[in-house]
Design a protein around this motif. Structure first.
Motif, PDB file in Angstrom:
ATOM      1  N   LYS A 110      -2.439   7.371   3.441  1.00 52.48           N
ATOM      2  CA  LYS A 110      -2.757   8.588   2.697  1.00 52.48           C
ATOM      3  C   LYS A 110      -3.183   9.712   3.634  1.00 52.48           C
ATOM      4  CE  LYS A 110      -3.545   6.049  -1.436  1.00 52.48           C
ATOM      5  NZ  LYS A 110      -4.380   5.259  -2.225  1.00 52.48           N
ATOM      6  N   GLY A 111      -2.482   9.819   4.774  1.00 52.81           N
ATOM      7  CA  GLY A 111      -2.728  10.890   5.731  1.00 52.81           C
ATOM      8  C   GLY A 111      -3.934  10.706   6.625  1.00 52.81           C
ATOM      9  N   LYS A 112      -4.574   9.531   6.560  1.00 49.14           N
ATOM     10  CA  LYS A 112      -5.772   9.275   7.354  1.00 49.14           C
ATOM     11  C   LYS A 112      -5.565   8.054   8.246  1.00 49.14           C
ATOM     12  CE  LYS A 112      -7.836   9.233   3.348  1.00 49.14           C
ATOM     13  NZ  LYS A 112      -8.837   9.092   2.268  1.00 49.14           N
ATOM     14  N   MET A 113      -6.042   8.145   9.489  1.00 48.64           N
ATOM     15  CA  MET A 113      -5.945   7.011  10.403  1.00 48.64           C
ATOM     16  C   MET A 113      -6.696   5.828   9.795  1.00 48.64           C
ATOM     17  SD  MET A 113      -7.193   6.646  14.362  1.00 48.64           S
ATOM     18  CE  MET A 113      -6.301   8.066  14.902  1.00 48.64           C
ATOM     19  N   CYS A 114      -6.033   4.681   9.767  1.00 48.63           N
ATOM     20  CA  CYS A 114      -6.633   3.494   9.153  1.00 48.63           C
ATOM     21  C   CYS A 114      -6.760   2.357  10.164  1.00 48.63           C
ATOM     22  CB  CYS A 114      -5.792   3.082   7.949  1.00 48.63           C
ATOM     23  SG  CYS A 114      -6.498   1.731   6.993  1.00 48.63           S
ATOM     24  N   VAL A 115      -5.627   1.872  10.658  1.00 47.60           N
ATOM     25  CA  VAL A 115      -5.610   0.806  11.658  1.00 47.60           C
ATOM     26  C   VAL A 115      -4.556   1.140  12.699  1.00 47.60           C
ATOM     27  CG1 VAL A 115      -6.396  -1.023  10.108  1.00 47.60           C
ATOM     28  CG2 VAL A 115      -3.961  -0.629  10.384  1.00 47.60           C
ATOM     29  N   ILE A 169       0.859  -1.185   0.000  1.00 50.03           N
ATOM     30  CA  ILE A 169       0.000   0.000   0.000  1.00 50.03           C
ATOM     31  C   ILE A 169       0.896   1.236   0.000  1.00 50.03           C
ATOM     32  CG2 ILE A 169      -1.828   1.241   1.242  1.00 50.03           C
ATOM     33  CD1 ILE A 169      -2.720  -1.527   0.250  1.00 50.03           C
ATOM     34  N   SER A 170       0.578   2.201  -0.843  1.00 44.66           N
ATOM     35  CA  SER A 170       1.391   3.422  -0.883  1.00 44.66           C
ATOM     36  C   SER A 170       0.954   4.411   0.190  1.00 44.66           C
ATOM     37  CB  SER A 170       1.311   4.076  -2.266  1.00 44.66           C
ATOM     38  OG  SER A 170      -0.008   4.461  -2.553  1.00 44.66           O
ATOM     39  N   LYS A 171       1.876   5.255   0.577  1.00 44.14           N
ATOM     40  CA  LYS A 171       1.651   6.333   1.541  1.00 44.14           C
ATOM     41  C   LYS A 171       1.184   5.835   2.904  1.00 44.14           C
ATOM     42  CE  LYS A 171       0.867   9.779  -2.003  1.00 44.14           C
ATOM     43  NZ  LYS A 171       0.005  10.807  -2.538  1.00 44.14           N
ATOM     44  N   VAL A 172       1.923   4.886   3.462  1.00 42.48           N
ATOM     45  CA  VAL A 172       1.651   4.377   4.809  1.00 42.48           C
ATOM     46  C   VAL A 172       2.671   4.994   5.747  1.00 42.48           C
ATOM     47  CG1 VAL A 172       1.584   2.345   6.312  1.00 42.48           C
ATOM     48  CG2 VAL A 172       0.706   2.193   3.977  1.00 42.48           C
ATOM     49  N   GLU A 173       2.177   5.510   6.866  1.00 40.55           N
ATOM     50  CA  GLU A 173       3.047   6.129   7.857  1.00 40.55           C
ATOM     51  C   GLU A 173       2.670   5.592   9.235  1.00 40.55           C
ATOM     52  OE1 GLU A 173       4.047  10.667   9.407  1.00 40.55           O
ATOM     53  OE2 GLU A 173       2.532  10.358   7.878  1.00 40.55           O
ATOM     54  N   GLU A 174       3.666   5.254  10.023  1.00 38.79           N
ATOM     55  CA  GLU A 174       3.430   4.789  11.393  1.00 38.79           C
ATOM     56  C   GLU A 174       3.604   5.960  12.349  1.00 38.79           C
ATOM     57  OE1 GLU A 174       5.664   1.329  12.616  1.00 38.79           O
ATOM     58  OE2 GLU A 174       5.566   0.489  10.596  1.00 38.79           O
ATOM     59  N   LYS A 175       2.671   6.087  13.285  1.00 33.84           N
ATOM     60  CA  LYS A 175       2.742   7.149  14.284  1.00 33.84           C
ATOM     61  C   LYS A 175       2.387   6.602  15.656  1.00 33.84           C
ATOM     62  CE  LYS A 175       1.691  11.277  11.643  1.00 33.84           C
ATOM     63  NZ  LYS A 175       0.921  12.512  11.673  1.00 33.84           N
ATOM     64  N   PRO A 176       3.226   6.918  16.658  1.00 37.76           N
ATOM     65  CA  PRO A 176       2.815   6.567  18.022  1.00 37.76           C
ATOM     66  C   PRO A 176       1.610   7.431  18.401  1.00 37.76           C
ATOM     67  CG  PRO A 176       5.052   7.496  17.974  1.00 37.76           C
ATOM     68  CD  PRO A 176       4.510   7.557  16.597  1.00 37.76           C
ATOM     69  N   MET A 177       0.585   6.807  18.913  1.00 35.79           N
ATOM     70  CA  MET A 177      -0.622   7.546  19.240  1.00 35.79           C
ATOM     71  C   MET A 177      -1.435   6.776  20.273  1.00 35.79           C
ATOM     72  SD  MET A 177      -3.426   9.012  16.495  1.00 35.79           S
ATOM     73  CE  MET A 177      -2.192   9.743  15.437  1.00 35.79           C
ATOM     74  N   MET A 178      -2.036   7.455  21.194  1.00 37.98           N
ATOM     75  CA  MET A 178      -2.942   6.872  22.192  1.00 37.98           C
ATOM     76  C   MET A 178      -2.275   5.749  22.973  1.00 37.98           C
ATOM     77  SD  MET A 178      -6.531   6.857  20.042  1.00 37.98           S
ATOM     78  CE  MET A 178      -5.935   5.847  18.695  1.00 37.98           C
ATOM     79  N   GLY A 179      -0.988   5.862  23.221  1.00 34.60           N
ATOM     80  CA  GLY A 179      -0.285   4.825  23.967  1.00 34.60           C
ATOM     81  C   GLY A 179      -0.028   3.575  23.151  1.00 34.60           C
ATOM     82  N   GLY A 180      -0.256   3.645  21.853  1.00 36.25           N
ATOM     83  CA  GLY A 180      -0.050   2.504  20.978  1.00 36.25           C
ATOM     84  C   GLY A 180       0.626   2.943  19.695  1.00 36.25           C
TER      85      GLY A 180
END
Length: 113
Positions: A35-40, A18-29
């Motif tokens: 594509k700039g939108k929360m997915c999973v 999948i293109s444009k996937v970014e991992e971000k630490p968030m909500m303690g997880g």
């Protein structure tokens, strides 16, 4: 709070093409943005999925699934899936694909300045 690294690896494999996937630490997880939108994401040992709110009630009836209530209030369109709902590759793929399908329709959040 730590999150399940094995689950993170399963998600990475599922999103590999999948293109444009970014991992971000968030909500303690950990959250996977597509594509700039929360997915999973992952909170502790559970898979967090952003799904179409119109199918939310039907989906929470599935094994291992419940409404996300991270902030102590139910969030329609966000579900948590425990191990019993994603034991097989087919079950896991179901949740990932459901989230990716909604990601195409979801609106991008406004960025804070």
């Amino acid at each position: 709070m730590a999150y399940n690294e094995k689950l993170a690896d399963r998600i990475r494999v599922a999103l590999f093409n999948i293109s444009k996937v970014e991992e971000k630490p968030m909500m303690g997880g950990l959250t996977f943005m597509v594509k700039g939108k929360m997915c999973v994401g992952i909170i502790k040992d559970e898979l967090m999925c952003r799904i179409d709110p119109t199918i939310h009630e039907k989906e929470i009836e599935r094994q291992g699934c419940r409404t996300m209530d991270f902030t102590k209030r139910p969030m329609k369109g966000y579900v948590m899936v425990g191990d019993s709902g994603m034991r097989t590759k087919k079950e896991f793929a179901y949740w990932i694909n459901l989230s990716l399908d909604f990601n195409k329709k979801a609106k991008t959040s406004k960025r804070k300045k």
